[in-house]
Design a protein around this motif. Structure first.
Motif, PDB file in Angstrom:
ATOM      1  N   ARG B  91       0.838  -1.189   0.000  1.00 38.99           N
ATOM      2  CA  ARG B  91       0.000   0.000   0.000  1.00 38.99           C
ATOM      3  C   ARG B  91       0.872   1.236   0.000  1.00 38.99           C
ATOM      4  O   ARG B  91       2.025   1.199   0.411  1.00 38.99           O
ATOM      5  CB  ARG B  91      -0.959  -0.010   1.185  1.00 38.99           C
ATOM      6  CG  ARG B  91      -0.331   0.036   2.532  1.00 38.99           C
ATOM      7  CD  ARG B  91      -1.374  -0.130   3.601  1.00 38.99           C
ATOM      8  NE  ARG B  91      -2.346   0.948   3.615  1.00 38.99           N
ATOM      9  CZ  ARG B  91      -2.715   1.580   4.718  1.00 38.99           C
ATOM     10  NH1 ARG B  91      -2.196   1.260   5.868  1.00 38.99           N
ATOM     11  NH2 ARG B  91      -3.638   2.526   4.680  1.00 38.99           N
ATOM     12  N   PRO B  92       0.309   2.342  -0.463  1.00 38.59           N
ATOM     13  CA  PRO B  92       1.114   3.554  -0.623  1.00 38.59           C
ATOM     14  C   PRO B  92       1.645   4.117   0.687  1.00 38.59           C
ATOM     15  O   PRO B  92       1.065   3.922   1.753  1.00 38.59           O
ATOM     16  CB  PRO B  92       0.145   4.532  -1.280  1.00 38.59           C
ATOM     17  CG  PRO B  92      -0.913   3.699  -1.879  1.00 38.59           C
ATOM     18  CD  PRO B  92      -1.041   2.511  -0.984  1.00 38.59           C
ATOM     19  N   TYR B  93       2.740   4.793   0.570  1.00 38.54           N
ATOM     20  CA  TYR B  93       3.355   5.518   1.669  1.00 38.54           C
ATOM     21  C   TYR B  93       2.424   6.600   2.180  1.00 38.54           C
ATOM     22  O   TYR B  93       2.303   6.824   3.372  1.00 38.54           O
ATOM     23  CB  TYR B  93       4.658   6.125   1.160  1.00 38.54           C
ATOM     24  CG  TYR B  93       5.503   6.865   2.163  1.00 38.54           C
ATOM     25  CD1 TYR B  93       5.430   8.238   2.288  1.00 38.54           C
ATOM     26  CD2 TYR B  93       6.410   6.170   2.944  1.00 38.54           C
ATOM     27  CE1 TYR B  93       6.249   8.912   3.180  1.00 38.54           C
ATOM     28  CE2 TYR B  93       7.227   6.837   3.835  1.00 38.54           C
ATOM     29  CZ  TYR B  93       7.150   8.210   3.953  1.00 38.54           C
ATOM     30  OH  TYR B  93       7.942   8.877   4.836  1.00 38.54           O
ATOM     31  N   PHE B  94       1.732   7.269   1.259  1.00 39.50           N
ATOM     32  CA  PHE B  94       0.796   8.321   1.631  1.00 39.50           C
ATOM     33  C   PHE B  94      -0.622   7.803   1.565  1.00 39.50           C
ATOM     34  O   PHE B  94      -0.943   6.946   0.773  1.00 39.50           O
ATOM     35  CB  PHE B  94       0.942   9.518   0.694  1.00 39.50           C
ATOM     36  CG  PHE B  94       2.256  10.204   0.814  1.00 39.50           C
ATOM     37  CD1 PHE B  94       3.220  10.040  -0.165  1.00 39.50           C
ATOM     38  CD2 PHE B  94       2.546  10.998   1.897  1.00 39.50           C
ATOM     39  CE1 PHE B  94       4.446  10.665  -0.057  1.00 39.50           C
ATOM     40  CE2 PHE B  94       3.771  11.634   2.017  1.00 39.50           C
ATOM     41  CZ  PHE B  94       4.729  11.466   1.024  1.00 39.50           C
ATOM     42  N   GLY B  95      -1.470   8.377   2.384  1.00 38.83           N
ATOM     43  CA  GLY B  95      -2.870   7.971   2.367  1.00 38.83           C
ATOM     44  C   GLY B  95      -3.145   6.933   3.416  1.00 38.83           C
ATOM     45  O   GLY B  95      -2.257   6.211   3.855  1.00 38.83           O
ATOM     46  N   ASN B  96      -4.359   6.839   3.827  1.00 40.67           N
ATOM     47  CA  ASN B  96      -4.698   5.938   4.922  1.00 40.67           C
ATOM     48  C   ASN B  96      -5.927   5.125   4.623  1.00 40.67           C
ATOM     49  O   ASN B  96      -6.645   4.743   5.509  1.00 40.67           O
ATOM     50  CB  ASN B  96      -4.915   6.729   6.205  1.00 40.67           C
ATOM     51  CG  ASN B  96      -3.954   6.282   7.286  1.00 40.67           C
ATOM     52  OD1 ASN B  96      -3.663   5.103   7.405  1.00 40.67           O
ATOM     53  ND2 ASN B  96      -3.477   7.218   8.050  1.00 40.67           N
ATOM     54  N   GLU B  97      -6.182   4.867   3.381  1.00 41.54           N
ATOM     55  CA  GLU B  97      -7.377   4.145   2.995  1.00 41.54           C
ATOM     56  C   GLU B  97      -7.168   2.641   3.122  1.00 41.54           C
ATOM     57  O   GLU B  97      -6.437   2.159   3.945  1.00 41.54           O
ATOM     58  CB  GLU B  97      -7.786   4.543   1.569  1.00 41.54           C
ATOM     59  CG  GLU B  97      -8.254   5.989   1.466  1.00 41.54           C
ATOM     60  CD  GLU B  97      -7.087   6.960   1.391  1.00 41.54           C
ATOM     61  OE1 GLU B  97      -7.228   8.104   1.850  1.00 41.54           O
ATOM     62  OE2 GLU B  97      -6.035   6.564   0.892  1.00 41.54           O
ATOM     63  N   LYS B  98      -7.816   1.924   2.256  1.00 44.36           N
ATOM     64  CA  LYS B  98      -8.005   0.503   2.487  1.00 44.36           C
ATOM     65  C   LYS B  98      -6.708  -0.299   2.432  1.00 44.36           C
ATOM     66  O   LYS B  98      -5.738   0.064   1.807  1.00 44.36           O
ATOM     67  CB  LYS B  98      -8.942  -0.056   1.424  1.00 44.36           C
ATOM     68  CG  LYS B  98      -8.372   0.017   0.018  1.00 44.36           C
ATOM     69  CD  LYS B  98      -9.333  -0.540  -1.011  1.00 44.36           C
ATOM     70  CE  LYS B  98      -8.733  -0.467  -2.405  1.00 44.36           C
ATOM     71  NZ  LYS B  98      -9.643  -0.988  -3.435  1.00 44.36           N
TER      72      LYS B  98
END
Lengths: 115, 111
Positions: B91-98
């Motif tokens: 999952r991406p370094y940025f963002g806090n989604e799924k």
């Protein structure tokens, strides 16, 4: 699962009935999530919240509504339950660290059966 | 999010090291590798995560190849309580989604 509780643990509904699942946390985390898990499958995100008073749709939001009136609670509602919503529902929380992705911690789950 | 590929099942003898592989050939530079496990329909349990360096904590070690296209989760001394489904997630370094969960690897520890 420490710090994240889910109520109820089990529930059986008839088609068309409504209910609300409660996720409560005592860790003061900003982000909260609702996932569902069907037999033999991974988890899928229903809705999530990045803070009190804000919610957003995940990948399978249809048939569900959510509310985050208090920071520590995240409610998942089924207005008119359908057999396709038979599943195990997991709540998760995570901290906000500027823009850096943070680890999600999960609750113990609610097993819902819709007849 | 990048997709991951894991073997559907593995066995490991109790007391031996369990090595769980994961391929993530399309991973991008801003994506972390996370490992979770799920014991008998309980809530998923976080194990470890990393970006490009190897990581170790009290539960496990994570080895990420230099090109970051694959990784291995190592449970150094497997016990019967380690029997679970293990999920490798990027999952991406940025963002806090799924978190995008695949079907994972069902690890069975054999007495």
């Amino acid at each position: 699962n420490a710090g994240v509780t889910q109520t109820p643990k089990f529930r059986v509904l008839k088609t068309g009935q409504s209910m609300t699942l409660l996720c409560a946390q005592d860790m003061n985390h900003e982000y909260m999530y609702w996932y569902r898990q069907d037999p033999g499958m991974g988890l899928r995100l229903i809705h999530y919240s990045v803070g009190e008073g804000t919610t957003a749709k995940g990948e399978v939001p249809d048939g569900y509504n959510v509310s985050r009136l208090k920071k520590q609670n995240f409610l998942l509602g089924l207005e008119s339950a359908a057999p396709s919503q038979t599943s195990v529902y997991f709540c998760a929380i995570s901290r906000r660290r500027r823009n850096i992705t943070d680890t999600q911690y999960f609750g113990p789950g609610t097993r819902l059966t819709v007849l | 999010d990048a997709k991951t590929t894991q073997p559907p099942s593995m066995d490991c003898a109790e007391g031996r090291a369990a090595n769980l592989p994961c391929n993530h050939s399309t991973i991008s530079g801003n994506e972390y590798v996370y490992w979770y496990r799920q014991i008998h329909s309980q809530g998923p349990q976080y194990i470890i995560h990393g970006l490009k360096n190897n990581e170790t904590n009290e539960m496990a070690s994570l080895i990420i190849t230099e090109d970051r296209k694959s990784s291995t989760l190592i449970l150094p001394h497997a016990t019967l309580r380690d029997t679970a489904v293990y999920y490798c997630i990027v999952r991406p370094y940025f963002g806090n989604e799924k978190l995008t969960f695949g079907t994972g690897t069902r690890l069975t520890i054999i007495p």
